[in-house]
Write a protein that holds these residues in place. Sequence first.
Motif, PDB file in Angstrom:
ATOM      1  N   PHE A 183      18.506  -5.201  14.779  1.00 23.59           N
ATOM      2  CA  PHE A 183      19.756  -5.575  15.437  1.00 23.59           C
ATOM      3  C   PHE A 183      19.823  -7.074  15.739  1.00 23.59           C
ATOM      4  N   HIS A 184      18.683  -7.739  15.798  1.00 27.89           N
ATOM      5  CA  HIS A 184      18.719  -9.175  16.085  1.00 27.89           C
ATOM      6  C   HIS A 184      19.121  -9.937  14.828  1.00 27.89           C
ATOM      7  N   PRO A 185      20.067 -10.849  14.928  1.00 36.56           N
ATOM      8  CA  PRO A 185      20.580 -11.523  13.717  1.00 36.56           C
ATOM      9  C   PRO A 185      19.566 -12.386  12.993  1.00 36.56           C
ATOM     10  N   VAL A 186      18.482 -12.795  13.641  1.00 39.86           N
ATOM     11  CA  VAL A 186      17.497 -13.623  12.957  1.00 39.86           C
ATOM     12  C   VAL A 186      16.535 -12.780  12.122  1.00 39.86           C
ATOM     13  N   ILE A 187      16.504 -11.461  12.354  1.00 38.42           N
ATOM     14  CA  ILE A 187      15.610 -10.572  11.620  1.00 38.42           C
ATOM     15  C   ILE A 187      16.225 -10.224  10.265  1.00 38.42           C
ATOM     16  N   ALA A 188      15.512 -10.555   9.189  1.00 33.79           N
ATOM     17  CA  ALA A 188      16.005 -10.253   7.845  1.00 33.79           C
ATOM     18  C   ALA A 188      15.533  -8.894   7.357  1.00 33.79           C
ATOM     19  N   SER A 189      14.346  -8.457   7.787  1.00 32.49           N
ATOM     20  CA  SER A 189      13.816  -7.169   7.354  1.00 32.49           C
ATOM     21  C   SER A 189      12.811  -6.674   8.385  1.00 32.49           C
ATOM     22  N   THR A 190      12.760  -5.351   8.541  1.00 30.94           N
ATOM     23  CA  THR A 190      11.734  -4.709   9.359  1.00 30.94           C
ATOM     24  C   THR A 190      10.734  -4.082   8.401  1.00 30.94           C
ATOM     25  N   VAL A 191       9.467  -4.483   8.516  1.00 32.17           N
ATOM     26  CA  VAL A 191       8.455  -4.147   7.516  1.00 32.17           C
ATOM     27  C   VAL A 191       7.445  -3.173   8.129  1.00 32.17           C
ATOM     28  N   VAL A 192       7.281  -2.030   7.473  1.00 35.50           N
ATOM     29  CA  VAL A 192       6.391  -0.998   7.996  1.00 35.50           C
ATOM     30  C   VAL A 192       5.417  -0.565   6.912  1.00 35.50           C
ATOM     31  N   LEU A 220      13.906  -2.064  28.365  1.00 38.93           N
ATOM     32  CA  LEU A 220      14.292  -2.946  27.273  1.00 38.93           C
ATOM     33  C   LEU A 220      14.984  -4.154  27.886  1.00 38.93           C
ATOM     34  N   ARG A 221      14.671  -5.325  27.380  1.00 42.83           N
ATOM     35  CA  ARG A 221      15.264  -6.534  27.942  1.00 42.83           C
ATOM     36  C   ARG A 221      16.776  -6.518  27.810  1.00 42.83           C
ATOM     37  N   ALA A 222      17.425  -7.007  28.830  1.00 46.28           N
ATOM     38  CA  ALA A 222      18.885  -7.010  28.859  1.00 46.28           C
ATOM     39  C   ALA A 222      19.481  -7.903  27.782  1.00 46.28           C
ATOM     40  N   ASP A 223      18.737  -8.938  27.335  1.00 47.44           N
ATOM     41  CA  ASP A 223      19.267  -9.857  26.340  1.00 47.44           C
ATOM     42  C   ASP A 223      18.886  -9.476  24.911  1.00 47.44           C
ATOM     43  N   ALA A 224      18.305  -8.291  24.729  1.00 53.39           N
ATOM     44  CA  ALA A 224      17.927  -7.850  23.388  1.00 53.39           C
ATOM     45  C   ALA A 224      19.122  -7.204  22.687  1.00 53.39           C
ATOM     46  N   PRO A 225      19.565  -7.754  21.548  1.00 56.78           N
ATOM     47  CA  PRO A 225      20.653  -7.100  20.808  1.00 56.78           C
ATOM     48  C   PRO A 225      20.227  -5.699  20.399  1.00 56.78           C
ATOM     49  N   ALA A 226      21.110  -4.724  20.637  1.00 59.95           N
ATOM     50  CA  ALA A 226      20.767  -3.352  20.285  1.00 59.95           C
ATOM     51  C   ALA A 226      22.043  -2.531  20.135  1.00 59.95           C
ATOM     52  N   GLY A 227      22.267  -1.978  18.984  1.00 59.23           N
ATOM     53  CA  GLY A 227      23.413  -1.132  18.740  1.00 59.23           C
ATOM     54  C   GLY A 227      24.717  -1.849  19.031  1.00 59.23           C
TER      55      GLY A 227
END
Length: 335
Positions: free
Chosen positions: A281-290, A323-330
């Motif tokens: 959800f964060h705009p700087v994240i390009a991919s989540t790698v697992v 969860l931090r209030a400033d964390a983009p989510a949904g």
Amino acid sequence: MLISDLHTIGRTQVRVSALGFGAAAIGNLYRPVDDATAEATLKAVTDGGIGYIDTAPRYGHGLSERRLAELSADATLSTKVGRVLTPIPAPPPGTERHGFVDGDPFDEHFDYSYDGVMRSFEDSQKRLKRERIDMLLVHDLGVETHGSDHARHLATFLNDGLRALHELKAQGLTQAIGLGVNETAICDLVIAEAEIDVLMLAGRYTLLEQTPLDGLFERCAARGVSVLAAAPFNSGLLAGGAHFNYEAPPTDIMTRVRDIEAVCTRHNVPLAAAALQFPGFHPVIASTVVGMARPQQVARNIDLFSHPIPAELWHDLKAVGLLRADAPAGDVSQA
């Protein structure tokens, strides 16, 4: 958010899928994976729409890269530099070295110099059977890995090894360069001193930790640096595993996991689904790698990544301080 959604890395032309595959497991991380299972896992990855794969010479001492040699050139691929492999006599079957069981007969040593980066790249070219590798990440710089040798290794990279990365990029042999690390401090040090495109940050932006919101992500955005959020399950704990950051979890972390899971349960959402979807959800994240070792794990993570999550879940996590209030989510607005 679709698995196959493509995001561009920094100011480059490299594009990665929203969900990425970490190939340490097919390098026999913690347990052996036979060739047939590794091949089936890779087929499940590509058939499932996952178009970004990350590996490293460290993973099975070359085994992971070697198993990726037949991968379609259509997949975006990253590997790492900073360690050089040298041949050794084959250890007895069942031998574990640096967490990898029955890896290839090579040993590793750190080398962040110009010559070390070039040799690491050339060796990866041979194992991967690729002339060009989309992204090169400098592996495991930082105090947590190197302790008292940190300053020396960092200086070697900034004063010598970085030049090799820029030359490879200028020659078109790679398109994006950056770091692959487990700590935030080294990210700030390097992006302040070097022109890079991407950070792979493992385990530092998850449901259990959002310290990059203290300024790192903002600085990445300002410099045009993308982030690859690796290890979203914090070594497995958020997916039902027993490890947190590669160790037994402390009591306070276990309590927090149970509290987060209780909120997820109220909304009929698996904890692992929330953990896997949150970073993206964060705009700087390009991919989540697992990391995934078997086709069944691939199928499960694809399902988790696509599981519907109501905006109220994120709201409830924030309301009780999980969860931090400033964390983009949904669809929840940032505080």
